[in-house]
Structures are given as structure tokens and as C-alpha cells.
Scaffold this motif. Structure first.
Motif, PDB file in Angstrom:
ATOM      1  N   MET A 204       0.793  -1.544  19.570  1.00 40.21           N
ATOM      2  CA  MET A 204       0.691  -0.978  18.758  1.00 40.21           C
ATOM      3  C   MET A 204       1.932  -0.688  18.606  1.00 40.21           C
ATOM      4  SD  MET A 204       0.673   1.771  22.581  1.00 40.21           S
ATOM      5  CE  MET A 204       0.453   2.787  21.469  1.00 40.21           C
ATOM      6  N   ALA A 205       2.988  -1.048  18.216  1.00 44.27           N
ATOM      7  CA  ALA A 205       3.440  -1.053  17.672  1.00 44.27           C
ATOM      8  C   ALA A 205       3.541  -1.258  16.027  1.00 44.27           C
ATOM      9  CB  ALA A 205       4.890  -1.314  17.685  1.00 44.27           C
ATOM     10  N   LEU A 206       2.793  -3.024  15.932  1.00 44.27           N
ATOM     11  CA  LEU A 206       2.114  -3.429  14.435  1.00 44.27           C
ATOM     12  C   LEU A 206       1.522  -2.833  14.053  1.00 44.27           C
ATOM     13  CD1 LEU A 206       1.814  -6.878  14.188  1.00 44.27           C
ATOM     14  CD2 LEU A 206      -0.413  -5.543  14.346  1.00 44.27           C
ATOM     15  N   SER A 207       0.477  -1.734  14.706  1.00 46.18           N
ATOM     16  CA  SER A 207      -1.088  -1.243  13.947  1.00 46.18           C
ATOM     17  C   SER A 207      -0.041   0.117  13.350  1.00 46.18           C
ATOM     18  CB  SER A 207      -1.023  -0.448  15.057  1.00 46.18           C
ATOM     19  OG  SER A 207      -2.325  -1.074  14.530  1.00 46.18           O
ATOM     20  N   GLY A 208       1.036   0.445  13.899  1.00 45.61           N
ATOM     21  CA  GLY A 208       1.760   1.654  12.938  1.00 45.61           C
ATOM     22  C   GLY A 208       2.605   1.128  12.275  1.00 45.61           C
ATOM     23  N   VAL A 209       3.725  -0.569  11.652  1.00 47.62           N
ATOM     24  CA  VAL A 209       4.324  -0.219  11.069  1.00 47.62           C
ATOM     25  C   VAL A 209       3.156  -1.042   9.568  1.00 47.62           C
ATOM     26  CG1 VAL A 209       5.473  -2.698  10.156  1.00 47.62           C
ATOM     27  CG2 VAL A 209       6.449  -1.972  12.480  1.00 47.62           C
ATOM     28  N   GLY A 210       1.805  -1.578  10.238  1.00 46.20           N
ATOM     29  CA  GLY A 210       1.205  -1.811   9.028  1.00 46.20           C
ATOM     30  C   GLY A 210       0.781  -0.592   8.437  1.00 46.20           C
ATOM     31  N   LEU A 211      -0.230   0.110   8.506  1.00 47.63           N
ATOM     32  CA  LEU A 211      -0.314   1.314   8.803  1.00 47.63           C
ATOM     33  C   LEU A 211       0.494   2.113   7.388  1.00 47.63           C
ATOM     34  CD1 LEU A 211      -3.282   2.560  11.488  1.00 47.63           C
ATOM     35  CD2 LEU A 211      -3.083   1.336   9.258  1.00 47.63           C
ATOM     36  N   ASN A 212       1.744   2.710   8.148  1.00 41.95           N
ATOM     37  CA  ASN A 212       3.033   3.329   7.860  1.00 41.95           C
ATOM     38  C   ASN A 212       3.246   2.849   6.171  1.00 41.95           C
ATOM     39  OD1 ASN A 212       2.782   6.273   9.214  1.00 41.95           O
ATOM     40  ND2 ASN A 212       3.051   4.030  10.779  1.00 41.95           N
ATOM     41  N   SER A 213       3.522   1.052   6.664  1.00 39.36           N
ATOM     42  CA  SER A 213       3.951   0.652   5.682  1.00 39.36           C
ATOM     43  C   SER A 213       2.867   0.970   4.635  1.00 39.36           C
ATOM     44  CB  SER A 213       5.039  -0.852   5.996  1.00 39.36           C
ATOM     45  OG  SER A 213       5.257  -0.691   6.726  1.00 39.36           O
ATOM     46  N   PHE A 214       1.732   0.603   4.186  1.00 43.89           N
ATOM     47  CA  PHE A 214       1.054   0.665   3.331  1.00 43.89           C
ATOM     48  C   PHE A 214       1.143   1.913   2.860  1.00 43.89           C
ATOM     49  CE2 PHE A 214      -3.503   0.971   1.434  1.00 43.89           C
ATOM     50  CZ  PHE A 214      -3.487  -0.290   0.859  1.00 43.89           C
ATOM     51  N   SER A 215       0.637   3.227   3.762  1.00 37.66           N
ATOM     52  CA  SER A 215       0.790   3.933   3.012  1.00 37.66           C
ATOM     53  C   SER A 215       2.003   4.447   1.355  1.00 37.66           C
ATOM     54  CB  SER A 215       1.015   5.301   4.011  1.00 37.66           C
ATOM     55  OG  SER A 215      -0.871   4.968   3.946  1.00 37.66           O
ATOM     56  N   LEU A 216       3.187   4.318   2.617  1.00 37.07           N
ATOM     57  CA  LEU A 216       4.985   4.392   1.807  1.00 37.07           C
ATOM     58  C   LEU A 216       4.720   4.069   0.812  1.00 37.07           C
ATOM     59  CD1 LEU A 216       7.410   4.338   4.653  1.00 37.07           C
ATOM     60  CD2 LEU A 216       6.447   6.844   3.324  1.00 37.07           C
ATOM     61  N   ILE A 217       3.406   2.741   0.999  1.00 33.99           N
ATOM     62  CA  ILE A 217       3.852   1.881  -0.972  1.00 33.99           C
ATOM     63  C   ILE A 217       2.686   2.445  -1.795  1.00 33.99           C
ATOM     64  CG2 ILE A 217       3.101  -0.580  -1.813  1.00 33.99           C
ATOM     65  CD1 ILE A 217       4.406  -1.332   0.838  1.00 33.99           C
ATOM     66  N   LEU A 441     -12.102 -14.948   4.183  1.00 34.14           N
ATOM     67  CA  LEU A 441     -11.373 -14.075   4.867  1.00 34.14           C
ATOM     68  C   LEU A 441     -10.143 -12.982   5.212  1.00 34.14           C
ATOM     69  CD1 LEU A 441     -12.936 -14.800   8.033  1.00 34.14           C
ATOM     70  CD2 LEU A 441     -14.032 -13.745   6.705  1.00 34.14           C
ATOM     71  N   ALA A 442      -9.083 -14.185   4.620  1.00 36.06           N
ATOM     72  CA  ALA A 442      -7.467 -13.359   3.857  1.00 36.06           C
ATOM     73  C   ALA A 442      -7.895 -12.585   2.374  1.00 36.06           C
ATOM     74  CB  ALA A 442      -6.220 -13.921   4.104  1.00 36.06           C
ATOM     75  N   ALA A 443      -8.620 -13.338   1.780  1.00 38.00           N
ATOM     76  CA  ALA A 443      -8.453 -12.365   0.274  1.00 38.00           C
ATOM     77  C   ALA A 443      -9.506 -11.257   0.831  1.00 38.00           C
ATOM     78  CB  ALA A 443      -9.614 -13.729  -0.476  1.00 38.00           C
ATOM     79  N   SER A 444     -10.180 -11.334   1.577  1.00 35.47           N
ATOM     80  CA  SER A 444     -11.222 -10.026   1.922  1.00 35.47           C
ATOM     81  C   SER A 444     -10.271  -9.665   2.501  1.00 35.47           C
ATOM     82  CB  SER A 444     -12.531 -10.704   3.084  1.00 35.47           C
ATOM     83  OG  SER A 444     -12.936  -8.903   4.114  1.00 35.47           O
ATOM     84  N   PHE A 445      -9.742  -9.584   4.070  1.00 38.36           N
ATOM     85  CA  PHE A 445      -8.621  -8.887   4.507  1.00 38.36           C
ATOM     86  C   PHE A 445      -7.524  -8.190   3.356  1.00 38.36           C
ATOM     87  CE2 PHE A 445      -8.089  -9.841   8.589  1.00 38.36           C
ATOM     88  CZ  PHE A 445      -8.001  -8.458   9.264  1.00 38.36           C
ATOM     89  N   ASN A 446      -6.976  -8.382   2.209  1.00 39.77           N
ATOM     90  CA  ASN A 446      -6.268  -8.162   1.418  1.00 39.77           C
ATOM     91  C   ASN A 446      -7.328  -6.970   0.081  1.00 39.77           C
ATOM     92  OD1 ASN A 446      -3.041  -9.088   0.258  1.00 39.77           O
ATOM     93  ND2 ASN A 446      -4.340  -8.762  -1.490  1.00 39.77           N
ATOM     94  N   CYS A 447      -8.973  -7.052   0.138  1.00 39.84           N
ATOM     95  CA  CYS A 447      -8.872  -6.833  -0.814  1.00 39.84           C
ATOM     96  C   CYS A 447      -9.220  -5.375   0.402  1.00 39.84           C
ATOM     97  CB  CYS A 447     -10.569  -6.997  -0.557  1.00 39.84           C
ATOM     98  SG  CYS A 447     -10.865  -5.914  -2.246  1.00 39.84           S
ATOM     99  N   CYS A 448      -9.682  -4.887   1.348  1.00 33.09           N
ATOM    100  CA  CYS A 448     -10.812  -3.875   2.156  1.00 33.09           C
ATOM    101  C   CYS A 448      -9.060  -2.768   1.556  1.00 33.09           C
ATOM    102  CB  CYS A 448     -11.136  -5.022   3.320  1.00 33.09           C
ATOM    103  SG  CYS A 448     -10.462  -5.445   4.845  1.00 33.09           S
ATOM    104  N   PHE A 449      -8.345  -3.496   2.818  1.00 25.88           N
ATOM    105  CA  PHE A 449      -6.952  -3.034   2.426  1.00 25.88           C
ATOM    106  C   PHE A 449      -6.665  -2.093   1.678  1.00 25.88           C
ATOM    107  CE2 PHE A 449      -3.928  -2.884   6.497  1.00 25.88           C
ATOM    108  CZ  PHE A 449      -3.219  -1.684   6.417  1.00 25.88           C
ATOM    109  N   LEU A 450      -6.256  -2.757   0.486  1.00 27.31           N
ATOM    110  CA  LEU A 450      -5.911  -2.161  -0.409  1.00 27.31           C
ATOM    111  C   LEU A 450      -7.445  -0.612  -1.005  1.00 27.31           C
ATOM    112  CD1 LEU A 450      -4.475  -1.685  -3.417  1.00 27.31           C
ATOM    113  CD2 LEU A 450      -5.972  -3.031  -4.098  1.00 27.31           C
TER     114      LEU A 450
END
Length: 567
Positions: A204-217, A441-450
Motif C-alpha cells: 500500500m505504501a509503495l503505491s502512495g510513494v510512486g504515484l505521489n512522487s511522480f505527480s510532484l515531479i 517491458l521495462a521500457a513500456s513501464f517507463n512510457c506508460c507512466f509518463l
């Protein structure tokens, strides 16, 4: 758009952006450690049934001889893992331990009633040896990872929606603390059930860290550097995979390893109080005073104090008048499906995220099957992300997000399916194909997150990212369950892991392009942008290339020419 002008006034690529982005990316290093921790804390060591507690033999009997008379040999010439002789077969010691196979095959066998003996030369302990998750309990190994991914799924929905209501920074600080405490408790859990509970909270915490870090960036940087910064953030996750292999090599006890990868989040919790809330979000939530305060703070960090003083509440309200007037007082996840464009976008992104995560964790969570040293294969699987993300950064900048996403995920599916036709004795070729697939798949992850962050409007960005992240975790939860099918049909997991990404490549083609487009702030912005995408054709612009040094990488601005201009 309004906020972009305000950001340029206080400095859009200054010292604040560098330090702010770096501090947000540092905890990402350890996110990979938690995601892939299962490979080391739940590695299955060689094991066999322990001898009967009343068994006594000559003190001069070696361990090999004792094993020979208490545990039968399987078809591969190795000791049986889940059965032993009902009584010691002393006659097997005659003739140097050899006898007619039909003699010992007829001996009475029974389960491992007295426990198991583990070969702990590779790792001093694991949750497998700690709680005997072998034989009839071997499915609990996969359940442990599924529970963790279930936590990531729940966290994506909970913290994504909460962040749109209460802010990114507050939720991020809370998630840092939750990750640190839950990881520590998991490291010293006295039972497997408690271990799963705390790992669920870690997820649960990892999701919050990832999502909020990306949005703040992404909400504190301009459009022209989003691609390179998004890719740079992905490199921190890649480096985290290499760090995990290094830490796991030196810390062989699963408890201390779990504690070691959780400890840095205490540090992140302490410095997170310095981070600034997104002024873009504050303005849209009708908190212009706090938005002005944060913008002036950015101006001071970037050496533009005089420009910052020119910004006041009236300036913010006039600059973002259209966006603020189009905002409701509150939004829910239902707004992701309320309008046609948002609905199509959410459904297609869900398919892309699910398949990417499904294939990624299907390859990454069972490294022992490759027959290579687990530390070496972890390093290889991590290192392949570097060239993969360089390539995806270039293609995203020149070809756009849509073609990059589709190409990466389809190529991954092709390489995984190709492995089905490679004989099992050609381990080198099989490993190479798996590494290429994992890199795609790692490249795909990078692309879909952005791409997802660029598609969803500011007022729903966290809810949108939370939703698609939930879909990704469904894929991650399904991956270990599909791996269990290999016990019945050996080729079935590979077929499923390859087919799903191929199908989702079609969904990626249905999404709008966001290359060099400003971030949308409202749902109406998304609808208007979709209408423009139906007219615009991505081509080469007359603008000069802009080179931005960020994380030591270069980003070239790729332009567009509208259909109207072309005619």
C-alpha cells in the motif's frame, strides 16, 4: 496554459527543480528492492526430509550416508524433496551404497513428518526455511507475493484518490513512514501470516510513494523536459534493481535484508517535510494563497526573488481563471468514465498497464528457473533496463508516446512467445530472449507512466494514475498464479505472458498522442485536446532543438505540424 507561464516566471528548470526531483527520486531506488525482494527472501533452497527423530546410527556415519539410507532418489538423481523412507534402509550401505533400484523402489515411503533439512550455503535463511513453505505448502510462496501486490493495488486506489483531495505531499510523507514501519515489522514477524500482513501494508505504501512522487515531479516541471525527467526517474528504479542484488549478496539473512531495504524510508520521511506541495493542484483546489507562497519559495530557490514578488493571488487567479472555473468542488473515480474521451482513455490505459505489469513480473519473479546464479541474473535483468530506457527515451522524443508504447509492448510479447520454441537445454538463448523481453517491458513501464501522467488532467491525475496502477497490480497478482500452471502444462505460462502484451498493443494505438502538448488541468481540457488530436498529425516542426541537461541526459524537442499548416 496559465500555470506554465507562472512556472516560467519563477524558473521552470532551475536549482529547485533539480533538488526537488532528486529528493523525490532517491526513495525510488528502494522501491525496486521491495518489489523484487521475493526473489531473495523467498528463494527455495535445496531441501529433503529430515530423518526420524528416533533415528540413531553410528557416530562415524557421514551425512551423505545418513541421507542415502533415509531419503530415496528421484528420477534426476537428486534426493526426494517431499518423501522419505518409513524406516532406514541399512542394506543400501552394502556394496558401497549401490543396489538394485527395484529393491529400494519397493520400500515403504512417507511424508516429511519430522520436518526438512535445508542446504543453507547460498542463503543463511529465507521465509521458505523459516516456515517450511515447501511440498504441500509451496503455493504459499506465490501467495506471499500476491498478497504484497494486493496491497499495492489497494494503495493505488486509496492513496490515489486521497491525494486528489488532501494533496500530494501530505500523502507522500505518510507513505514514507508507513513503508518504513511496515517493512521493519515484516522483517521481524514471528509468523508467516503477520509477515503477509505487513508486506500488504508495504505494498500500500509503495503505491502512495510512486504515484505521489511522480505527480510532484511532473507538476513542477515544464512540458519540454517531461520526457527526459520521466526517463531519468525510471533510471533510479533500474539502479535500485542493481542495488538489491548487491545488498542481497552481502546480507544473506532474509530478516536483516528486509530491514535493510526498509531503513532508507525513515530518512525520506524526515526530509519530506521540506518538499513543496504542487501549486498547480493548490490553485485548482481554490487555495491561491498557498499556491502563491509556494511559487515565491521556488522563485527564491531559483534566484528569481524579484520575479516571485510580482506573483500574488490576483495574478494566479487571472492566469488560471479558465481552469479554476471549470473545476468542481470535488471529484471521484467515476469521473474517469463520465465523458467519452476519459472513458476510452481509462479503458485503453488499463489494458496497457495490466499487460505490462503482468509480463514484467511474470519474468522477474521467478529468477531461479533460468538456472543461472540468482545474483548474476538479477544484475543482468536490472542492467538491461539502461539501454532499453535510452531507446524508449529517443523514440518517445521523435516518434511520440503512442508508437513507442505499442512497439515496446508488442516486441516484448514476440520475444516471450519465441522462447516457447527454444529447447530447454539451450539455457543461454532462453535467458537472452527473456532479458530482451524484460527490457522491452521495462521500457513500456517507463512510457506508460509518463504517458498516463500527461493524459490525465491535474484535478484527476492522482485518481487516474491510481486506477491504472490498480490494473497493473491486478496483472502483478495474476502473474505468480499463472506461473503455478507450469506444474501442469510447462509451456502455458510463457504462452499467456506473451499473448497478453500482444493484444494490449492494439489498445495503445487507440490513445491520443501527447508529445510536446501542455498538461491538461480539467476534463474539458482533455476533451478539447482529443478534438485537436483528430486534426493534428505529428511531424517535424520549425522550432530549434532544445538541449536540456537533466540527470546527465539530453532531450531534443520534437515538433509538430498541424494538418491546417500543412495544407
Amino acid at each position: 496554459m496559465g500555470f506554465a507561464d507562472l512556472l516560467e516566471q519563477v524558473g521552470s528548470t532551475g536549482r529547485f527543480q533539480v533538488v526537488h526531483t532528486l529528493l523525490l527520486c532517491l526513495p525510488v531506488l528502494m522501491m525496486a528492492s521491495h518489489n523484487l525482494l521475493q526473489n531473495f527472501v523467498a528463494g527455495v533452497p535445496p531441501h529433503f526430509c529430515s530423518a526420524h527423530t528416533n533415528f540413531s546410527a553410528s557416530t562415524r556415519m557421514s551425512a551423505a550416508e545418513k541421507l542415502h539410507i533415509t531419503v530415496p532418489i528421484d528420477a534426476n538423481g537428486s534426493p526426494e524433496k517431499c518423501r522419505r523412507y518409513e524406516s532406514p534402509q541399512w542394506h543400501l550401505l552394502a556394496n558401497n551404497g549401490s543396489t538394485d533400484p527395484e529393491v529400494w523402489e519397493q520400500a515403504a515411503l512417507r511424508g516429511c513428518d519430522d520436518g526438512w533439512t535445508y542446504d543453507e550455503r547460498e542463503r543463511s535463511s529465507s521465509i521458505i526455511s523459516e516456515w517450511h513453505l515447501v511440498c504441500s505448502l509451496r503455493s504459499l510462496k506465490s501467495m506471499g507475493q500476491t498478497v504484497y501486490m494486493g496491497g499495492v493495488l489497494v494503495g493505488a486506489g486509496v492513496f490515489g484518490a486521497l491525494a486528489d483531495h488532501f494533496g500530494r505531499r501530505v500523502l507522500l510523507t505518510m507513505c514514507y513512514l508507513l513503508m518504513a514501519v511496515s517493512g521493519t515489522c515484516a522483517a521481524f514477524s514471528p509468523s508467516f501470516s503477520l509477515f503477509c500482513l505487513f508486506r500488504f501494508m508495504c505494498g500500500m505504501a509503495l503505491s502512495g510513494v510512486g504515484l505521489n512522487s511522480f505527480s510532484l515531479i511532473v507538476e513542477w516541471i515544464p512540458t519540454r523536459v517531461r520526457t527526459v525527467v520521466g526517463t531519468g526517474t525510471g533510471y533510479f528504479y533500474t539502479m535500485g534493481q542493481l542495488i538489491l542484488a548487491l545488498v542481497a549478496y552481502f546480507i544473506r539473512d532474509w530478516r536483516w535484508l528486509t530491514f535493510a531495504v526498509s531503513l532508507p524510508f525513515y530518512v525520506a520521511f524526515l526530509y519530506s517535510w521540506w518538499l513543496l506541495e504542487s501549486s498547480r493542484w493548490l490553485a485548482l483546489k481554490h487555495k491561491p494563497e498557498q499556491a502563491v507562497k509556494n511559487l515565491r519559495a521556488v522563485a527564491r530557490y531559483n534566484g528569481r526573488r524579484a520575479d516571485g514578488k510580482k506573483i500574488d493571488v490576483e495574478v494566479v487567479q487571472s492566469s488560471m481563471k479558465k481552469e479554476m472555473s471549470g473545476c468542481k468542488s470535488s471529484y471521484t473515480s467515476l469521473d474517469l468514465f463520465r465523458t467519452p474521451t476519459m472513458r476510452k482513455m481509462t479503458v485503453c490505459l488499463s489494458a496497457v498497464w495490466f499487460s505490462t505489469s503482468f509480463g514484467y513480473y511474470g519474468l522477474s519473479m521467478d529468477l531461479q528457473k533460468f538456472g543461472v546464479d540468482i545474483y548474476l541474473i538479477q544484475v543482468i535483468f536490472g542492467a538491461v533496463d539502461f539501454p532499453a530506457k535510452v531507446i524508449i527515451n529517443i523514440t518517445m522524443s521523435y516518434c511520440g508516446r503512442r508508437l513507442s508504447q505499442c512497439g515496446g509492448i508488442v516486441l516484448a510479447g514476440i520475444t516471450i512467445l519465441s522462447n516457447l520454441f527454444v529447447p530447454y537445454d539451450k539455457q543461454m538463448l532462453r535467458t537472452c530472449l527473456a532479458v530482451i523481453g524484460k527490457g522491452c517491458l521495462a521500457a513500456s513501464f517507463n512510457c506508460c507512466f509518463l504517458w498516463s501522467g500527461e493524459l490525465y488532467p491535474t484535478i484527476l491525475r492522482q485518481s487516474g494514475l491510481g486506477w491504472v496502477s490498480m490494473m497493473a497490480r491486478l496483472g502483478a497478482m495474476a502473474a505468480p498464479l499463472v506461473l503455478l500452471l507450469g506444474e501442469y502444462v510447462t509451456w502455458l505460462p510463457g504462452f499467456v505472458f506473451g499473448l497478453v502484451p500482444l493484444v494490449s498493443g492494439i489498445a495503445a494505438l487507440l490513445l491520443p498522442e501527447t508529445l510536446n502538448t501542455p498538461l491538461p488541468d480539467t476534463i474539458q481540457d482533455v476533451e478539447d485536446s482529443n478534438a485537436d488530436n483528430n486534426l493534428d498529425i505529428p511531424m517535424v516542426d520549425r522550432s530549434t532543438p532544445q538541449i536540456i541537461l537533466f540527470f546527465g541526459l539530453c532531450h531534443l524537442r520534437v515538433p509538430r505540424l498541424s494538418l491546417r499548416q500543412a495544407l
